[in-house]
Design a protein around this motif. Structure first.
Motif, PDB file in Angstrom:
ATOM      1  N   ILE A  54       0.952  -1.320  -0.126  1.00  0.00           N
ATOM      2  CA  ILE A  54       0.083  -0.053  -0.016  1.00  0.00           C
ATOM      3  C   ILE A  54       0.800   1.408  -0.112  1.00  0.00           C
ATOM      4  O   ILE A  54       0.400   2.226  -0.955  1.00  0.00           O
ATOM      5  N   VAL A  55       1.891   1.298   0.797  1.00  0.00           N
ATOM      6  CA  VAL A  55       2.692   2.553   1.166  1.00  0.00           C
ATOM      7  C   VAL A  55       3.285   2.959  -0.227  1.00  0.00           C
ATOM      8  O   VAL A  55       3.188   3.845  -0.672  1.00  0.00           O
ATOM      9  N   PRO A  56       4.222   1.984  -0.832  1.00  0.00           N
ATOM     10  CA  PRO A  56       5.089   2.360  -2.030  1.00  0.00           C
ATOM     11  C   PRO A  56       3.888   2.389  -3.307  1.00  0.00           C
ATOM     12  O   PRO A  56       4.455   3.490  -3.937  1.00  0.00           O
ATOM     13  N   ILE A  57       3.053   1.922  -3.324  1.00  0.00           N
ATOM     14  CA  ILE A  57       2.184   2.028  -4.698  1.00  0.00           C
ATOM     15  C   ILE A  57       1.481   3.390  -4.559  1.00  0.00           C
ATOM     16  O   ILE A  57       1.184   4.021  -5.452  1.00  0.00           O
ATOM     17  N   VAL A  58       0.873   3.572  -3.448  1.00  0.00           N
ATOM     18  CA  VAL A  58       0.151   4.926  -3.386  1.00  0.00           C
ATOM     19  C   VAL A  58       1.103   6.140  -3.453  1.00  0.00           C
ATOM     20  O   VAL A  58       0.911   7.050  -4.195  1.00  0.00           O
ATOM     21  N   LEU A  59       2.465   5.977  -2.784  1.00  0.00           N
ATOM     22  CA  LEU A  59       3.117   7.090  -2.541  1.00  0.00           C
ATOM     23  C   LEU A  59       3.746   7.360  -4.119  1.00  0.00           C
ATOM     24  O   LEU A  59       3.780   8.473  -4.592  1.00  0.00           O
ATOM     25  N   PHE A  60       4.332   6.282  -4.774  1.00  0.00           N
ATOM     26  CA  PHE A  60       4.892   6.660  -5.934  1.00  0.00           C
ATOM     27  C   PHE A  60       3.901   6.825  -7.127  1.00  0.00           C
ATOM     28  O   PHE A  60       4.467   7.618  -7.988  1.00  0.00           O
ATOM     29  N   ARG A 178      13.063  10.821 -12.510  1.00  0.00           N
ATOM     30  CA  ARG A 178      13.382   9.421 -12.777  1.00  0.00           C
ATOM     31  C   ARG A 178      13.690   8.462 -11.835  1.00  0.00           C
ATOM     32  O   ARG A 178      13.222   7.012 -12.075  1.00  0.00           O
ATOM     33  N   VAL A 179      14.215   8.776 -10.760  1.00  0.00           N
ATOM     34  CA  VAL A 179      14.359   7.687  -9.568  1.00  0.00           C
ATOM     35  C   VAL A 179      12.846   7.263  -9.172  1.00  0.00           C
ATOM     36  O   VAL A 179      12.599   6.056  -8.764  1.00  0.00           O
ATOM     37  N   VAL A 180      11.953   8.152  -8.901  1.00  0.00           N
ATOM     38  CA  VAL A 180      10.581   8.067  -8.378  1.00  0.00           C
ATOM     39  C   VAL A 180       9.903   7.126  -9.418  1.00  0.00           C
ATOM     40  O   VAL A 180       9.187   6.054  -8.996  1.00  0.00           O
ATOM     41  N   GLU A 181      10.017   7.379 -10.831  1.00  0.00           N
ATOM     42  CA  GLU A 181       9.568   6.757 -11.650  1.00  0.00           C
ATOM     43  C   GLU A 181       9.881   5.187 -11.837  1.00  0.00           C
ATOM     44  O   GLU A 181       9.286   4.190 -11.932  1.00  0.00           O
ATOM     45  N   GLY A 182      11.309   5.117 -11.581  1.00  0.00           N
ATOM     46  CA  GLY A 182      11.829   3.589 -11.550  1.00  0.00           C
ATOM     47  C   GLY A 182      11.385   3.006 -10.229  1.00  0.00           C
ATOM     48  O   GLY A 182      10.906   1.864 -10.441  1.00  0.00           O
ATOM     49  N   ASN A 184       8.260   3.378  -9.065  1.00  0.00           N
ATOM     50  CA  ASN A 184       7.154   2.991  -9.165  1.00  0.00           C
ATOM     51  C   ASN A 184       7.130   1.742 -10.215  1.00  0.00           C
ATOM     52  O   ASN A 184       6.161   0.838  -9.992  1.00  0.00           O
ATOM     53  N   ALA A 185       7.971   1.675 -11.135  1.00  0.00           N
ATOM     54  CA  ALA A 185       8.018   0.677 -12.116  1.00  0.00           C
ATOM     55  C   ALA A 185       8.373  -0.633 -11.449  1.00  0.00           C
ATOM     56  O   ALA A 185       7.634  -1.750 -11.278  1.00  0.00           O
ATOM     57  N   VAL A 186       9.263  -0.570 -10.258  1.00  0.00           N
ATOM     58  CA  VAL A 186       9.647  -1.785  -9.475  1.00  0.00           C
ATOM     59  C   VAL A 186       8.575  -2.206  -8.379  1.00  0.00           C
ATOM     60  O   VAL A 186       8.177  -3.329  -8.390  1.00  0.00           O
ATOM     61  N   THR A 187       7.792  -1.322  -8.028  1.00  0.00           N
ATOM     62  CA  THR A 187       6.654  -1.727  -7.327  1.00  0.00           C
ATOM     63  C   THR A 187       5.593  -2.438  -8.018  1.00  0.00           C
ATOM     64  O   THR A 187       4.923  -3.389  -7.435  1.00  0.00           O
ATOM     65  N   LEU A 188       5.411  -1.821  -9.123  1.00  0.00           N
ATOM     66  CA  LEU A 188       4.439  -2.731 -10.257  1.00  0.00           C
ATOM     67  C   LEU A 188       5.183  -4.169 -10.482  1.00  0.00           C
ATOM     68  O   LEU A 188       4.127  -5.138 -10.645  1.00  0.00           O
TER      69      LEU A 188
END
Length: 417
Positions: A54-60, A178-182, A184-188
């Protein structure tokens, strides 16, 4: 074994979840409490895995979404979203009152003299508003305070957007984005792995719930359960009408929404289902700038299923004590229930708080809630599934509305003369 495992992985997720629901029901009825005890850890593991995300997917997701939009469109979408929440919550209570008045749940039941129920204190709307701003970010994350996490993501997302637009720190902002986008991709990617376990967890949770409830409990208050699910079905039709009015394709919508709906039904957790709801919105092609904001917020304050539960519980309680609900009282239930369903966001035992608040305002005995405790899980399953569906419906409708707004804004202006 390898062929079976490959067949499991290649089957569609909704097919696996549907089979898990049926098997869980059968095992729960046949195995009873023994099955519930044995399978409980597998269900708890699914809930832990979903909460873990929940935390990483909502945050990113929200931070990336903000940086793909602009503040003007975010404000416009926010206003539409709040209007949708208020409208559908009021409609849900009206639907619940109408259906319950027609079928009269609770008629013939009596209230035991020793019936008691503990109701958590209602902290009030002001407390909920203050809870949006966490005094400690780490604590907000640890306690899964969704409103606090959303606030944090919005603040840092907007700050990152401003940093990217600045002349002096534009390059640093782009690097951070780009870090935040990366991330987010890792979380997915992590979510993709967890999705493979969802059917197993759903099977365990359904078997545990049915095993603990048993047929006797279900049959004893079956009228109440049946009326609730009829009202939920009617409100689902209302959703379909709204989506058709805004041009949302129903087949595409339900193809992607089926998995989070079924998971919400099994887990009874809107926030726990959030990773799957976000994934469904992404598959529907909804802009990340919208669903990254609307779905976490909806999981916290948009409770159409709970609103229907309030209405039907009110009619149930009135029938049990032989009280006639007049038109003025019903209007009062609609107004108070709409505000309460939003105003108790994130409160432990929110369902009981909402019902007790409405009962106190219209003069119904709170003790009647004790009769409903035994079927709380069965009622909660349907209500939560509708809550999650409502979040996705609102997101899909606003996405269509925004696309029409953008098309209108981009249309060439014809010159006269």
């Amino acid at each position: 074994m390898k062929a079976i495992w490959n067949g499991y992985l290649n089957a569609s997720l909704i097919l696996r979840v549907s089979i898990a629901l049926v098997l869980g029901l059968i095992v729960g009825l046949l195995g009873g409490q023994t099955a519930a005890d044995w399978l409980a850890p597998f269900g708890e593991l699914l809930l832990r895995l979903l909460r873990f995300l929940i935390v990483p997917i909502v945050l990113f997701t929200l931070m990336v979404g903000i940086n793909q939009a602009n503040l003007t469109s975010m404000g416009r979408m926010g206003r539409k979203l709040f209007g949708y929440y208020v409208l559908t919550s009021a409609l849900a209570i009206v639907v619940g009152l109408v259906v319950a008045t027609l079928f009269e749940p609770g008629r013939g039941l009596t209230l035991s003299e020793d019936a008691q129920v503990e109701v958590p204190d209602n902290p009030g709307f002001a407390h909920v508003l203050l809870n949006i701003v966490p005094d400690n970010i780490i604590v907000a994350f640890a306690e899964l305070n969704l409103l606090g996490i959303i606030f944090t993501a919005i603040v840092f997302g907007v700050a990152l957007l401003k940093l990217r637009d600045s002349e002096s720190h534009g390059e640093l902002g782009e690097a951070l984005y780009r870090v935040v986008e990366g991330l987010n991709a890792v979380t997915l990617k992590v979510m993709g792995g967890i999705l493979q376990y969802v059917p197993i967890g759903v099977f365990a949770i359904v078997a545990k719930t049915v095993g603990e409830q048993g047929m006797n409990t279900i049959l004893s208050l079956g009228n109440m359960v049946a009326v609730l699910y009829i009202a939920l079905a009617v409100h689902l039709i209302v959703y379909c009408v709204l989506m058709r009015l805004f041009g949302v394709r129903l087949r595409s919508f339900f193809r992607e929404a089926r998995t989070p709906m079924a998971t919400a039904f099994a887990t009874q957790s809107s926030s726990g289902t959030l990773p799957l709801t976000l994934d469904a919105a992404r598959r529907l092609g909804t802009p990340q700038s919208l669903y990254g904001f609307s779905l976490p917020l909806g999981a916290t304050i948009n409770m159409d299923g709970a609103a229907i539960r309030i209405a039907i519980s009110a009619v149930f309680a009135a029938n049990v004590v032989g009280m006639q609900l007049d038109l003025i009282t019903m209007i009062e239930i609609v107004l108070i229930g709409t505000l309460t369903s939003i105003g108790t966001a994130g409160v432990p035992g929110a369902g009981i708080v909402m019902i007790a608040t409405v009962f106190a305002q219209v003069g119904l005995p709170i003790e009647t809630v004790a009769l409903l405790v035994s079927i709380d899980a069965l009622v909660g399953m349907g209500a939560t599934a509708l809550n999650v569906t409502g979040d996705l419906v609102g997101t899909a409708i606003i996405a269509r509305s925004e696309s029409k707004h953008e098309a209108k804004a981009e249309a060439p202006v014809s010159e006269s003369g």
